[in-house]
Design a protein around this motif. Structure first.
Motif, PDB file in Angstrom:
ATOM      1  N   ALA A   9      -0.352  75.682 -30.606  1.00 28.01           N
ATOM      2  CA  ALA A   9      -1.199  76.721 -30.006  1.00 28.01           C
ATOM      3  C   ALA A   9      -0.413  77.557 -29.006  1.00 28.01           C
ATOM      4  O   ALA A   9      -0.627  78.771 -28.891  1.00 28.01           O
ATOM      5  CB  ALA A   9      -2.417  76.096 -29.340  1.00 28.01           C
ATOM      6  N   SER A  63      -9.279  84.342 -34.000  1.00 27.81           N
ATOM      7  CA  SER A  63      -8.485  83.289 -34.634  1.00 27.81           C
ATOM      8  C   SER A  63      -7.631  82.560 -33.593  1.00 27.81           C
ATOM      9  O   SER A  63      -7.549  81.325 -33.592  1.00 27.81           O
ATOM     10  CB  SER A  63      -7.594  83.896 -35.717  1.00 27.81           C
ATOM     11  OG  SER A  63      -6.686  82.947 -36.205  1.00 27.81           O
ATOM     12  N   THR A  67      -7.924  78.585 -32.488  1.00 32.39           N
ATOM     13  CA  THR A  67      -6.761  77.694 -32.523  1.00 32.39           C
ATOM     14  C   THR A  67      -6.600  76.973 -31.188  1.00 32.39           C
ATOM     15  O   THR A  67      -6.371  75.762 -31.136  1.00 32.39           O
ATOM     16  CB  THR A  67      -5.480  78.500 -32.844  1.00 32.39           C
ATOM     17  OG1 THR A  67      -5.594  79.038 -34.160  1.00 32.39           O
ATOM     18  CG2 THR A  67      -4.230  77.637 -32.748  1.00 32.39           C
TER      19      THR A  67
END
Length: 103
Positions: A9, A63, A67
């Protein structure tokens, strides 16, 4: 906490910037719209504000936020039709401890 998910991430510059922005949102975002709605940055920062600051498409930011949430770095709260994100300080502290003690 899964360190590998956190590493992944944080391997993106924009996602790291988002973490910095959310650490001190009053430095990076206008608080007035929140105060007008009887909200504060304790609830988090709206996806639209994060998207506007990043200059990226809303779908990309969504998105990225997902994540980061799956990695445990962020928490979200939905109020009406808006979703607000804030840092998950417990996970961040656990990850910091992991780095300090295991690596």
């Amino acid at each position: 906490m899964e360190p590998l998910l956190i590493y992944k991430a944080l391997s993106n510059e924009t996602r790291c910037q988002i973490m910095q922005w959310l650490k001190n949102p009053e430095e990076f975002f206008d608080e007035n719209p929140y105060l007008q709605q009887d909200l504060s940055f304790r609830i988090g920062v709206c996806v639209g504000d994060i998207q506007a600051k990043s200059g990226l498409a809303q779908s990309v930011i969504s998105s990225y936020l997902l994540t980061m949430q799956k990695a445990g770095l962020l928490e979200s709260e939905r109020i009406g039709k808006w979703t607000y994100y804030r840092r998950n300080e417990q996970t961040i502290q656990a990850f910091s401890d992991y780095i300090q003690n295991k690596l």
